[in-house]
Design a protein around this motif. Structure first.
Motif, PDB file in Angstrom:
ATOM      1  N   ASP A  11       1.005  -1.222  -0.022  1.00 27.54           N
ATOM      2  CA  ASP A  11      -0.054   0.177   0.127  1.00 27.54           C
ATOM      3  C   ASP A  11       0.880   1.016   0.020  1.00 27.54           C
ATOM      4  O   ASP A  11       1.743   1.819   1.031  1.00 27.54           O
ATOM      5  N   GLU A  13       0.304   4.650  -0.014  1.00 28.02           N
ATOM      6  CA  GLU A  13      -0.018   5.530   0.728  1.00 28.02           C
ATOM      7  C   GLU A  13       0.260   5.492   2.347  1.00 28.02           C
ATOM      8  O   GLU A  13       0.793   6.191   2.771  1.00 28.02           O
ATOM      9  N   LYS A  14       0.149   4.011   2.526  1.00 29.16           N
ATOM     10  CA  LYS A  14       0.277   3.724   3.901  1.00 29.16           C
ATOM     11  C   LYS A  14       1.940   3.748   4.338  1.00 29.16           C
ATOM     12  O   LYS A  14       2.367   4.271   5.013  1.00 29.16           O
TER      13      LYS A  14
END
Length: 123
Positions: A11, A13-14
């Motif tokens: 992920d 963004e994470k």
């Protein structure tokens, strides 16, 4: 000599949020950001950490024996950044401590994708 190190993530963004929050005390920020890859560091003229979705689009897998080591500049920052990594969702892979008397102080964690990272201080 090292320009950047790349780790695979699930992920983006994470991963960007984790590493920018973790390394902001060292002056790091996202320097370069494209859809599947982002470079995090102080500037293009210093070593950077790259997070990316693997090119083959398969799940990322941390390498056995691979590790990123970051020298933040003091034992106090080793402790601070290790604890911050845990607060941000990392897991312990070796609490802060003196590993080699009067020579090497280190702390180890795994990021949310399982990549192993060390903060260390020589001397």
């Amino acid at each position: 000599m090292i320009g950047y190190v790349t780790i695979g993530v699930k992920d983006m963004e994470k991963a960007k949020a984790f590493y920018t929050a973790l390394l902001e005390d060292l002056g790091a920020k996202v320097i370069f950001d494209m859809d599947r890859i982002a470079m995090i560091g102080k500037g293009m003229d210093e070593p950077m950490l790259s997070v990316c979705i693997p090119y083959n689009e398969e799940d990322p897998s941390p390498g056995n024996g691979n590790m990123i080591a970051i020298n933040p500049g003091s034992k106090e920052l080793v402790d601070k950044l290790y604890h911050k990594a845990i607060e941000l969702g990392g897991t312990c892979d070796g609490e802060p401590g003196q590993r080699i008397p009067d020579m090497f102080y280190g702390a180890y964690f795994r990021d949310p994708d399982g990549n192993k990272v060390a903060f260390y201080q020589f001397g």
